[in-house]
Structures are given as C-alpha cells and as structure tokens.
Write an enzyme that holds these catalytic residues in place. Structure first.
Site, PDB file in Angstrom:
ATOM      1  N   LYS A 248      26.237  14.129  48.734  1.00  0.00           N
ATOM      2  CA  LYS A 248      27.242  13.754  48.825  1.00  0.00           C
ATOM      3  C   LYS A 248      28.346  14.750  48.408  1.00  0.00           C
ATOM      4  O   LYS A 248      29.546  14.785  48.681  1.00  0.00           O
ATOM      5  CB  LYS A 248      28.029  12.203  48.594  1.00  0.00           C
ATOM      6  CG  LYS A 248      27.570  10.993  48.880  1.00  0.00           C
ATOM      7  CD  LYS A 248      27.975  10.032  48.761  1.00  0.00           C
ATOM      8  CE  LYS A 248      27.496   9.079  47.218  1.00  0.00           C
ATOM      9  NZ  LYS A 248      26.232   9.494  47.173  1.00  0.00           N
ATOM     10  N   THR A 249      28.205  14.956  47.299  1.00  0.00           N
ATOM     11  CA  THR A 249      29.181  16.435  46.242  1.00  0.00           C
ATOM     12  C   THR A 249      28.935  16.900  47.395  1.00  0.00           C
ATOM     13  O   THR A 249      29.084  18.603  47.413  1.00  0.00           O
ATOM     14  CB  THR A 249      28.916  16.334  44.800  1.00  0.00           C
ATOM     15  OG1 THR A 249      29.073  14.616  44.649  1.00  0.00           O
ATOM     16  CG2 THR A 249      30.030  17.624  44.460  1.00  0.00           C
TER      17      THR A 249
ATOM     18  N   ASP B 264      36.106  13.239  45.407  1.00  0.00           N
ATOM     19  CA  ASP B 264      34.736  12.859  45.715  1.00  0.00           C
ATOM     20  C   ASP B 264      34.775  11.078  45.369  1.00  0.00           C
ATOM     21  O   ASP B 264      35.943  10.808  44.591  1.00  0.00           O
ATOM     22  CB  ASP B 264      34.264  13.784  45.152  1.00  0.00           C
ATOM     23  CG  ASP B 264      32.801  13.707  44.641  1.00  0.00           C
ATOM     24  OD1 ASP B 264      31.810  12.947  45.901  1.00  0.00           O
ATOM     25  OD2 ASP B 264      32.439  14.251  43.892  1.00  0.00           O
ATOM     26  N   GLU B 265      33.559  10.594  44.964  1.00  0.00           N
ATOM     27  CA  GLU B 265      33.809   9.177  44.116  1.00  0.00           C
ATOM     28  C   GLU B 265      34.713   8.275  44.958  1.00  0.00           C
ATOM     29  O   GLU B 265      35.341   8.388  43.623  1.00  0.00           O
ATOM     30  CB  GLU B 265      33.801  10.024  42.543  1.00  0.00           C
ATOM     31  CG  GLU B 265      32.852  10.742  41.672  1.00  0.00           C
ATOM     32  CD  GLU B 265      31.660   9.699  41.416  1.00  0.00           C
ATOM     33  OE1 GLU B 265      30.868   8.323  41.701  1.00  0.00           O
ATOM     34  OE2 GLU B 265      30.584  11.029  41.365  1.00  0.00           O
TER      35      GLU B 265
ATOM     36  N   GLN C  10      28.161   2.854  43.562  1.00  0.00           N
ATOM     37  CA  GLN C  10      28.138   2.855  41.807  1.00  0.00           C
ATOM     38  C   GLN C  10      29.915   2.664  41.261  1.00  0.00           C
ATOM     39  O   GLN C  10      30.423   3.766  40.883  1.00  0.00           O
ATOM     40  CB  GLN C  10      28.398   4.287  42.157  1.00  0.00           C
ATOM     41  CG  GLN C  10      26.803   4.549  42.593  1.00  0.00           C
ATOM     42  CD  GLN C  10      26.107   6.539  42.679  1.00  0.00           C
ATOM     43  OE1 GLN C  10      26.927   7.010  42.073  1.00  0.00           O
ATOM     44  NE2 GLN C  10      26.203   6.920  43.461  1.00  0.00           N
TER      45      GLN C  10
ATOM     46  N   ARG D  71      20.525   8.827  37.820  1.00  0.00           N
ATOM     47  CA  ARG D  71      20.122  10.400  37.236  1.00  0.00           C
ATOM     48  C   ARG D  71      19.332  10.553  37.591  1.00  0.00           C
ATOM     49  O   ARG D  71      19.446  12.420  37.187  1.00  0.00           O
ATOM     50  CB  ARG D  71      21.679  10.211  35.989  1.00  0.00           C
ATOM     51  CG  ARG D  71      22.695   9.621  35.391  1.00  0.00           C
ATOM     52  CD  ARG D  71      23.680   9.940  36.683  1.00  0.00           C
ATOM     53  NE  ARG D  71      23.528   9.326  38.296  1.00  0.00           N
ATOM     54  CZ  ARG D  71      24.412   9.210  39.191  1.00  0.00           C
ATOM     55  NH1 ARG D  71      24.636  10.803  39.106  1.00  0.00           N
ATOM     56  NH2 ARG D  71      23.903   8.752  39.846  1.00  0.00           N
TER      57      ARG D  71
HETATM   58  N1  LIG Z   1      20.141  18.805  52.531  1.00  0.00           N
HETATM   59  C1  LIG Z   1      19.326  19.073  51.152  1.00  0.00           C
HETATM   60  N2  LIG Z   1      18.432  19.974  49.895  1.00  0.00           N
HETATM   61  C2  LIG Z   1      18.219  19.756  49.452  1.00  0.00           C
HETATM   62  N3  LIG Z   1      18.033  19.507  47.862  1.00  0.00           N
HETATM   63  C3  LIG Z   1      19.163  18.823  48.634  1.00  0.00           C
HETATM   64  C4  LIG Z   1      20.100  17.951  49.628  1.00  0.00           C
HETATM   65  N4  LIG Z   1      20.760  17.860  49.487  1.00  0.00           N
HETATM   66  C5  LIG Z   1      21.056  17.607  48.892  1.00  0.00           C
HETATM   67  N5  LIG Z   1      20.678  18.380  47.039  1.00  0.00           N
HETATM   68  C6  LIG Z   1      20.506  17.989  46.380  1.00  0.00           C
HETATM   69  O1  LIG Z   1      20.134  17.145  45.641  1.00  0.00           O
HETATM   70  C7  LIG Z   1      21.362  16.301  44.220  1.00  0.00           C
HETATM   71  C8  LIG Z   1      21.966  15.548  44.865  1.00  0.00           C
HETATM   72  O2  LIG Z   1      22.933  16.166  44.740  1.00  0.00           O
HETATM   73  P1  LIG Z   1      24.728  15.456  45.054  1.00  0.00           P
HETATM   74  O3  LIG Z   1      24.883  15.494  43.502  1.00  0.00           O
HETATM   75  O4  LIG Z   1      25.278  15.752  45.878  1.00  0.00           O
HETATM   76  O5  LIG Z   1      23.997  13.895  45.666  1.00  0.00           O
HETATM   77  P2  LIG Z   1      25.612  12.730  45.365  1.00  0.00           P
HETATM   78  O6  LIG Z   1      25.391  11.994  46.492  1.00  0.00           O
HETATM   79  O7  LIG Z   1      27.099  13.025  44.790  1.00  0.00           O
HETATM   80  O8  LIG Z   1      25.230  12.055  44.482  1.00  0.00           O
HETATM   81  P3  LIG Z   1      25.688  10.839  43.622  1.00  0.00           P
HETATM   82  O9  LIG Z   1      26.431   9.863  43.912  1.00  0.00           O
HETATM   83  O10 LIG Z   1      25.047  10.538  41.836  1.00  0.00           O
HETATM   84  O11 LIG Z   1      27.640  11.937  43.643  1.00  0.00           O
HETATM   85  C9  LIG Z   1      21.446  17.675  43.778  1.00  0.00           C
HETATM   86  O12 LIG Z   1      20.247  18.223  43.294  1.00  0.00           O
HETATM   87  C10 LIG Z   1      21.315  18.232  45.421  1.00  0.00           C
HETATM   88  O13 LIG Z   1      21.241  19.913  45.165  1.00  0.00           O
HETATM   89 MG   LIG Z   2      28.384  12.805  44.032  1.00  0.00          MG
END
Ligand SMILES: Nc1ncnc2c1ncn2[C@@H]1O[C@H](COP(=O)(O)OP(=O)(O)OP(=O)(O)O)[C@@H](O)[C@H]1O
Ligand SMILES: [Mg+2]
Length: 730
Positions: free
Chosen positions: A35-36, A224-225, A255, A609
């Site tokens: 997402k981020t 975000d969040e 979350q 995490r």
């Molecule tokens: N398409 C992709 N290919 C490879 N790695 C990815 C891809 N998308 C995300 N990632 C990696 O996966 C991990 C999680 O991504 P991110 O932090 O953006 O997730 P999130 O959904 O924001 O998580 P959270 O809910 O914990 O905030 C990061 O290390 C990111 O770089």
């Molecule tokens: Mg995130």
C-alpha cells in the site's frame, strides 16, 4: 520520466492503482501488500505523467519518520537535485500539517505568532494545576482522565459550548475543567496536540477564503494508514477535498489500532459514500513475510467478527516456524531475546534488522538492561523519547520561558530546578495570586515580590530566578542557537545539578544535555518555520518531533518499540514479548469484545512486521510496576495454527562464566565448561543446606562474583553468592 520506470516493480493491481485516472480511490489491502509503495509511486506518477505541480500535492503519513522515508523513496524514483519536480510538495503527519497551517495563518486562527505546542506531559501538568485551582481532589478527578475527556472531545470536534452535560454533576465538573484549561492555554498561547487538529479544522470552517485557497491548491490528496483517522481528521480532509479534488486513501481495517484514541475505522466505509464515485482497489499479494508468518497472522485475524474481508497470499518461501518461548520470568525472557540477537549477529545478521515489540512502554526497561549488559546497541523508538527525558524537558522549559514568560507549565517545571529555596508554600502563594488576578505565574511572582507579599528568603529566591531568566535572555539573544542553548544549560544550573549526581544516571543525563546542544547545532527548521526566530522554531520542533530523531542514528541498533508504534514498519527479525493474558490482551480489553478485537488487530500488526523470523515470548511470572504477576500464555498464541509454531524448550542457564567478549579472547573453552557446570537455570528448584527448598529467580554478575536470587519456600527470597551457596539442583 518513463512511464515504465514508474510502474517497475509493481504487480497488476498495484499498477492499476498507481496509473488510475484522476478520481477518488480507496486502496484496501492487508499488511505488507505494498500500500505504502503504491502511494509513493502514485505521487511520482502524478508528478511525472500527469504533470501535476508539486504544489498541488498533499500527502499525509502516520509518523514523521514515515514522511521522511516517503520523501526518500520519491527522491529515489525521481532524483534528488534541488530543481527536481517534487520540491514544494506537502508531506507530513496530520499534526505536522496542521501546525504548518496554523503558523502560516495564526492571526486567522486566533493564535499569537509565537504560540507553542504543549506535549502530553506538559498538558497533564497544566491540567493538574487547573484541578488544584478548582480546589478539587486530584485522586477523585484524575488528571489523566480529565486529559482523556478533553482530548476526546477535541478529537470529536467539540468545544465546551457544544457539550450538553444533561445536568449530570460529574460531566459538569469535567466540562468546567475543560473550559478553564482551554482559557489558560489560550491566554498563554499554548496549543496541545488535539488542539492543533481542531484549530486547523475550525480554520477551514470559519475562514472560507483560506479554505478556498487550499482547495484550489491541493488537487491531489493522499492519505496513508487511513484506518486510524479520527473524526476531526476525516472532516478536515473532506472539507479540503471539496467536490473537485482527488483523494486517494490507503488502509487496512485489520490494522486499526487507535480506536481507544478516537480513531474511527468506519471512516473507510464513509469515504466510499461521501466521496463521489470513489472506487476500491484491493491488493492481495503480500511481499513482506514468509508463508508461515503470513498464514499464522491470517488465521489469527480471522477470529475477529467485524471485518471488511480481504485475501492475502504470498508466493514467497515457507520460512522457519514461529518460535514460542515460555520464559520463567521477565529477566529470563530478556536474556532469551538477547541470546537470540547475539546468535543472529554471529550468523552474519545486523542489529538494525531486528526489532523488539512490546505492549507497554514500561516493559522496555528490563530489555534495555539485558541489552546493555551484553553491549548490544539499541534504540528506543517512540518510548522514553529523547525530548521527553527529564533533563531535556528541564532544559527545554528554560528555553521556552526565554521565548514566552507566560508559559506556566515551564515556569512550574524549573522555578525550583535546581533547588533554589522556593518551596511549595511560596509556589502556592504565586498560584493563588495568579488565579485571583488573572495573571500568569511569571507576572504573579513579580507582583508578589514588588508588593512585598513575599519577603525574606522566599522573596530573594524568587527574584533570583526572575533575574536569571531575564539575564539568560539578554546575554544569549544574539548567539547562534547551539551556543545559546549551551549557555542556558550551564548558567541555569542544570548542568551542575546533574554533574553533582555522580552516578551513571547523572552521567547519562549530562550526555543527553550534550546531545541537545548537538541537536541544536544540526537543526535546520523546515519551510513552515523558516521565518521564526531559531529558538522558537527549535522549541516547536522539539515538541512536535519528540522521539523521532534519536541519538547515534547511524550505528546499527536493535529497535525497541511498542506494538503501536511499529505500524507500517518491517524487520527481518521480530520479537514480540509479553504475549500473556492480562498483558496482551490487556486486562481491561479482555473483558470487552470490541476492545478485544482491537487487541487482536494489534497482534496482527505485530506479527506482520516480521519478514523472515518471528519469536513470541511469554513469562510465567513478571514483575512490573513493582508488582509480581502470574500470567497464562495469551489466548492469541492459542489461536495460531500449531503447524506454524515451534516451542523453544531450553531455559536460560545461570552462568558463572566471564562475560562473553572476554571469554572468547582469553579462553574460549571456559565458556562451554562453566556453562555446563552450573546446572542451574532460572526457574529451577534447588535445595540449600540451611534455607531449604526454593526456586532460582534471578542472577547477576559472573565468575566468582556471580550471585543468584532464590525464593525459598520457608525463608523467602535471598541473594546468595553462587560459588559458596552449594545449591543442589532438584
Ligand atoms: N510488487 C512488489 N514487488 C516486490 N516487492 C514489493 C512489491 N510491492 C511491495 N513490495 C515490498 O513489500 C514490502 C511491504 O510493502 P509496503 O510497506 O508498501 O506494504 P503496506 O501494505 O504498506 O504494509 P503495511 O500494511 O504494514 O503498512 C516492502 O518491503 C515493499 O518494498
Ligand atoms: Mg504501509
């Protein structure tokens, strides 16, 4: 900018979100699904492909750290040269952005130009004073509950005049305290955290031309969040968006962990109905964790009833099982964690890949001690924050007084620190005069001296303090910020006070004060504060960023933090400690289903995490807040699938050996032998010739000085020198 570069490293769903037409968009997805990452790429997309001006973009993150990280990621995508496209972009936390707005429009927000931020500690202090001022009993009207009431109302956008107490006398008193507290803040130009948001919202409501200006400016709003926004934040975004701007929110209902602080997960569904044509995109692939960790976390969260429902899968490796360690007590738990950290390092890992997560800040102390003992570098993130440490707050109080004599909280804090003979009685007189004549404490103190109400030693002590502050200001006004702060720290007597302590604690306080001067040396105010005098900017920065810029930032260190502050972060190795009934879920939340679900979400956040390896530990007995507690393993552990788990059986052994660093240098064999020789473990039953039978609770030191603490059935708890005690293992 090549379109392809912006879409590189994204899956189809992520691309769809990044390259979506300009519209209102919700990205709803579980932990670690990117997402981020999508948010960051979307900003780059807006700049690079949609040719949006950076001035038209507002990005809201959850912590300042996250904002900094995001800026870094955007720079990595777009380049960081000064002329680069993303300069001028507004990115920060809700609080940071609200602060920036209020600085820019302080007149319209009815605030003095040099208004100061009141952090939660100062707020409590001030509330205490208000309670006492009303001749109410602090035991009955707990300052913490009053603060909770005030902040809760503000989070809901309510001023005292908006609140109907329905004749309830208790509610009436709370309301009165809110009112007086607010008047005091307004008089002194103080703004608490909740007030930042509320004022910023009122600014929109009461000054349509300002709202209009920003509505025209921010065509693109990204949050975000989103699951943890509260009512006032939601309302603020909604006003700013108007009906022409585009809002992209990303979030995960599983979350949502700040319900206790007013966050409303319903805001996600409200978004879909309130924002025209809003579309939902779901991401389902997790890139963060091993399949084992992910499926355990998925199963855990499936126990919650109130969910929007999401899928999450990974094609990553299965990984190691989650290790569960049943510690005997909290010391054993800490030693276990430290042992595993050392093993991680020995196997070539680095410490900054590791995090220890706990439910309550107070749990950190024992862990810190164990880490220090083994000389493992650690950093506390968001716990006892640098700017919240006593000595730093003392120094900041002097600095705040220099800028604003009406800052009563600061006056209270340092008027007798270091002690200069101003006792409670004198202070009482000053407070009373302030209350009766509508003065601030500073003015009241001067008035009492002039009118000779104070006499003798009290009067001279008070005027000494007043002269000191005036002199400090006069003498340091023109100096560079860090020299100014250095002078203030020394001439105020704080330095001498802590130096005289001659203890390790005193030494670390001195080091912290040094670090404060250091912080001032490298301080550069952000754009919002560029026009303020450096000291005012620094003071605001300190209150706002408390804890987010820590000492020795570059040394690899284990990160310690609460589960709450771990949100959004990821680490290859994660320890969740204290996973016990009564701790996690906490006692109160276990009794109420809504709160229990929130605790479960917190557990989900913690587990997700971890990228490669997760440890979860619990202790049979635990000393916390000076009380001995006996806990069963958390129900959350029972909710995890057993095929994903592995129990660690071995308990930490009491070791007579030299500290490890020395052993390996002098005699590597010693380690092994002496370890095996003792045969004692924490929690082990032993017999002593005189005291009878008991249980080993703790040990300290090593070599011939090693002492063990044994809790004897009859004789109670005793510390014994291990090599003399002749304890027989049972
Ligand atoms: N398409 C992709 N290919 C490879 N790695 C990815 C891809 N998308 C995300 N990632 C990696 O996966 C991990 C999680 O991504 P991110 O932090 O953006 O997730 P999130 O959904 O924001 O998580 P959270 O809910 O914990 O905030 C990061 O290390 C990111 O770089
Ligand atoms: Mg995130």
């Amino acid at each position: 900018m090549e379109i392809e570069t912006l879409l590189d490293g994204l899956n189809d769903k992520q691309r769809e979100a990044v390259a979506a037409p300009l519209e209102n968009l919700l990205v709803l997805a579980g932990a670690g699904s990117g997402k981020t990452r999508v948010l960051v790429h979307r900003i780059a997309w807006l700049l690079g492909v949609e040719r949006a001006s950076p001035y038209s973009i507002l990005a809201v993150t959850f912590t300042n750290k996250a904002a900094a990280e995001m800026r870094g990621r955007i720079e990595a995508l777009l380049g960081s040269d000064p002329g680069s496209q993303h300069r001028g972009l507004w990115m920060g936390t809700f609080h940071g952005i609200a602060h920036r707005l209020l600085r820019a429009h302080h007149l319209d927000a009815n605030l003095p130009a040099d208004f100061q931020i009141l952090d939660s500690d100062d707020q409590l202090r001030l509330i205490k004073r208000v309670i006492r001022g009303q001749n109410l009993d602090e035991k009955q009207w707990l300052p913490r509950s009053v603060a909770g009431f005030i902040n809760g109302k503000k989070d809901d956008g309510l001023r005292p005049r908006d609140i109907d107490t329905l004749g309830d006398p208790v509610a009436k008193t709370y309301l009165r305290l809110y009112q007086i507290y607010q008047e005091t803040c307004d008089r002194a130009g103080l703004v608490d955290f909740a007030e930042l948001l509320l004022r910023a919202h009122e600014l929109w409501l009461h000054k349509p031309h300002i709202l209009q200006h920003y509505q025209q400016r921010f065509a693109h709003i990204l949050v975000d969040e989103f699951q943890d926004t509260n009512a006032i934040q939601y309302a603020w975004i909604r006003l700013l968006a108007g009906d022409r701007n585009h809002v992209m929110i990303v979030g995960d209902d599983d979350q949502s962990i700040y319900g206790w602080r007013g966050a409303k997960v319903e805001n996600i569904s409200r978004f879909l109905s309130d924002f025209q044509g809003a579309r939902t995109i779901r991401l389902e692939q997790n890139y963060r964790s091993t399949a084992t960790i992910l499926s355990a976390a998925n199963l855990l969260i499936a126990n919650n009833a109130e969910r929007l429902g999401k899928e999450l899968w990974t094609d990553g490796a299965e990984g190691e099982p989650i290790s569960i360690y049943a510690a005997f007590n909290e010391l054993d738990e800490a030693r276990f964690v430290v042992g595993r950290l050392k093993a991680w390092k020995d196997e070539g890992g680095t410490l900054d890949e590791c995090a220890i997560l706990y439910r309550n800040n107070a749990q950190s102390r024992v862990l810190e001690e164990a880490l220090m003992q083994e000389r493992l570098a650690y950093r506390i993130y968001g716990g006892l924050r640098f700017f919240e440490r006593q000595e730093i707050k003392d120094a900041m109080a002097y600095l705040r007084l220099l800028g604003n004599r009406g800052d009563d909280a600061s006056f209270e804090r340092v008027v007798n620190t270091p002690t200069r003979g101003i006792g409670e009685r004198t202070l009482g007189l000053i407070r009373e005069a302030a209350r009766d004549q509508g003065l601030n404490l500073w003015q009241a103190a001067i008035a009492l001296c002039e009118r000779k109400v104070l006499a003798g030693r009290a009067a001279s002590a008070v005027s000494q303090f007043i002269n000191l502050v005036n002199l400090l200001e006069r003498d340091t006004d023109e100096l560079p910020l860090h020299v100014q702060i250095d002078r203030v720290v020394r001439q105020s007597g704080l330095w001498g006070l802590y130096e005289a302590e001659k203890s390790e604690k005193g030494q670390s306080r001195i080091e912290n004060l040094e670090e404060l001067v250091n912080a001032a040396r490298t301080f550069s105010p952000d754009e919002a504060m560029a026009d303020l005098p450096p000291l005012t900017a620094f003071v605001a920065h300190a209150a706002l960023e408390a804890g987010e810029s820590q000492a020795d930032e570059f040394e690899p260190a284990v990160q310690l933090m609460t589960l709450h502050s771990a949100k959004g972060l990821e680490f290859p190795l994660v320890f969740m400690v204290g996973v016990e009934e009564g701790m996690f879920p906490s006692q109160i939340s276990a009794e109420e289903s809504g709160r229990l679900e929130e605790e479960r979400r917190l557990c989900y956040v913690g587990m997700t995490r971890a990228m490669r390896k997760l440890y979860m530990t619990h202790a049979e007995s635990r000393r916390l807040y000076g009380k001995e507690m006996y806990h069963r393993p958390s129900r959350f552990l029972k909710e995890l699938p057993s095929e994903c788990l592995e129990e660690v059986r071995l308990r930490t052994q009491v070791s007579w050996a030299q500290p490890v660093a020395e052993q390996s240098r002098f005699n590597p064999r010693l380690t092994q032998e002496s370890f095996n020789d003792t045969g004692l473990r924490l929690g082990q039953r032993v017999r002593h010739a005189k005291f009878g039978e008991g249980v080993v609770l703790n040990y300290e030191g090593s070599g011939p000085q090693c002492r063990v603490q044994v809790n004897f059935d009859e004789a109670g708890s005793k510390w014994l020198v291990a090599s003399y005690a002749r304890l027989e293992a049972l």
